[in-house]
Design a protein around this motif. Structure first.
Motif, PDB file in Angstrom:
ATOM      1  N   ALA A  78       0.859  -1.157   0.058  1.00  0.00           N
ATOM      2  CA  ALA A  78      -0.187   0.045  -0.292  1.00  0.00           C
ATOM      3  C   ALA A  78       0.826   1.186  -0.068  1.00  0.00           C
ATOM      4  CB  ALA A  78      -1.052   0.061   1.271  1.00  0.00           C
ATOM      5  N   ILE A  79       1.999   1.327   0.776  1.00  0.00           N
ATOM      6  CA  ILE A  79       2.868   2.424   0.667  1.00  0.00           C
ATOM      7  C   ILE A  79       3.494   2.620  -0.697  1.00  0.00           C
ATOM      8  CG2 ILE A  79       5.022   3.464   1.800  1.00  0.00           C
ATOM      9  CD1 ILE A  79       3.944   1.956   4.507  1.00  0.00           C
ATOM     10  N   ASP A  80       3.826   1.449  -1.176  1.00  0.00           N
ATOM     11  CA  ASP A  80       4.659   1.548  -2.584  1.00  0.00           C
ATOM     12  C   ASP A  80       3.643   2.190  -3.713  1.00  0.00           C
ATOM     13  OD1 ASP A  80       7.017   0.692  -1.539  1.00  0.00           O
ATOM     14  OD2 ASP A  80       6.518  -1.392  -2.150  1.00  0.00           O
ATOM     15  N   GLN A  81       2.454   1.878  -3.504  1.00  0.00           N
ATOM     16  CA  GLN A  81       1.303   2.251  -4.382  1.00  0.00           C
ATOM     17  C   GLN A  81       0.704   3.501  -3.853  1.00  0.00           C
ATOM     18  OE1 GLN A  81      -1.346  -0.850  -5.052  1.00  0.00           O
ATOM     19  NE2 GLN A  81       0.200  -2.522  -5.125  1.00  0.00           N
ATOM     20  N   LYS A  82       1.264   4.280  -2.722  1.00  0.00           N
ATOM     21  CA  LYS A  82       0.797   5.455  -2.394  1.00  0.00           C
ATOM     22  C   LYS A  82      -0.675   5.470  -2.000  1.00  0.00           C
ATOM     23  CE  LYS A  82       4.741   7.965  -4.598  1.00  0.00           C
ATOM     24  NZ  LYS A  82       5.819   7.351  -3.477  1.00  0.00           N
ATOM     25  N   ILE A  83      -1.042   4.467  -1.466  1.00  0.00           N
ATOM     26  CA  ILE A  83      -2.681   4.319  -1.177  1.00  0.00           C
ATOM     27  C   ILE A  83      -2.616   4.977   0.414  1.00  0.00           C
ATOM     28  CG2 ILE A  83      -4.478   2.888  -0.760  1.00  0.00           C
ATOM     29  CD1 ILE A  83      -3.452   0.827  -2.664  1.00  0.00           C
ATOM     30  N   VAL A  84      -3.769   5.953   0.554  1.00  0.00           N
ATOM     31  CA  VAL A  84      -3.816   6.381   2.024  1.00  0.00           C
ATOM     32  C   VAL A  84      -5.172   6.435   2.378  1.00  0.00           C
ATOM     33  CG1 VAL A  84      -1.687   7.893   1.792  1.00  0.00           C
ATOM     34  CG2 VAL A  84      -3.813   8.860   0.976  1.00  0.00           C
ATOM     35  N   ALA A  87      -8.936   4.237   1.794  1.00  0.00           N
ATOM     36  CA  ALA A  87      -8.364   3.186   0.856  1.00  0.00           C
ATOM     37  C   ALA A  87      -7.305   2.225   1.198  1.00  0.00           C
ATOM     38  CB  ALA A  87      -8.252   3.955  -0.500  1.00  0.00           C
ATOM     39  N   ARG A  88      -6.479   3.009   2.116  1.00  0.00           N
ATOM     40  CA  ARG A  88      -5.332   1.733   2.614  1.00  0.00           C
ATOM     41  C   ARG A  88      -5.978   0.823   3.455  1.00  0.00           C
ATOM     42  NH1 ARG A  88       0.214   4.108   5.303  1.00  0.00           N
ATOM     43  NH2 ARG A  88       0.462   4.763   3.124  1.00  0.00           N
TER      44      ARG A  88
END
Length: 104
Positions: A78-84, A87-88
């Protein structure tokens, strides 16, 4: 003698990937529906599978460690895909393959 967790996980991956890679040609005719749909193994199911031969506190400890590692892996994705945000949270639940009940 206990096997290291990584060895058990590697064996499980081999068991899952082996039959899939052995299928080289598609079936000649479409298969008749049998009422069951194959479900991909989730991280949660994988953890349960790796701890099935253990008992008692050892089983609980290894299951908790496995689920924590799986959640960490999903969080890294999730961090790599910049999901916050929300949504995370939803991504991690779906990545784990369940309702996220192990999260406290």
């Amino acid at each position: 003698m206990k096997l290291p967790f990584a060895a058990v996980a590697a064996c499980l991956v081999c068991l899952i990937i082996g039959p899939v890679s052995a299928q080289t040609s598609p079936p000649a005719a479409p298969a008749a529906p049998t009422g069951t749909v194959p479900v991909p193994a989730t991280k949660r199911v994988t953890c349960l599978g790796t701890t099935q031969n253990l008992k008692g506190q050892d089983k609980r400890d290894q299951l908790q460690l496995c689920l924590a590692q799986a959640r960490l892996d999903c969080l890294k994705q999730a961090i790599d895909q910049k999901i916050v945000g929300e949504a995370r949270k939803n991504f991690i639940k779906s990545c784990l393959g369940g309702d996220g009940a192990e999260q406290e």
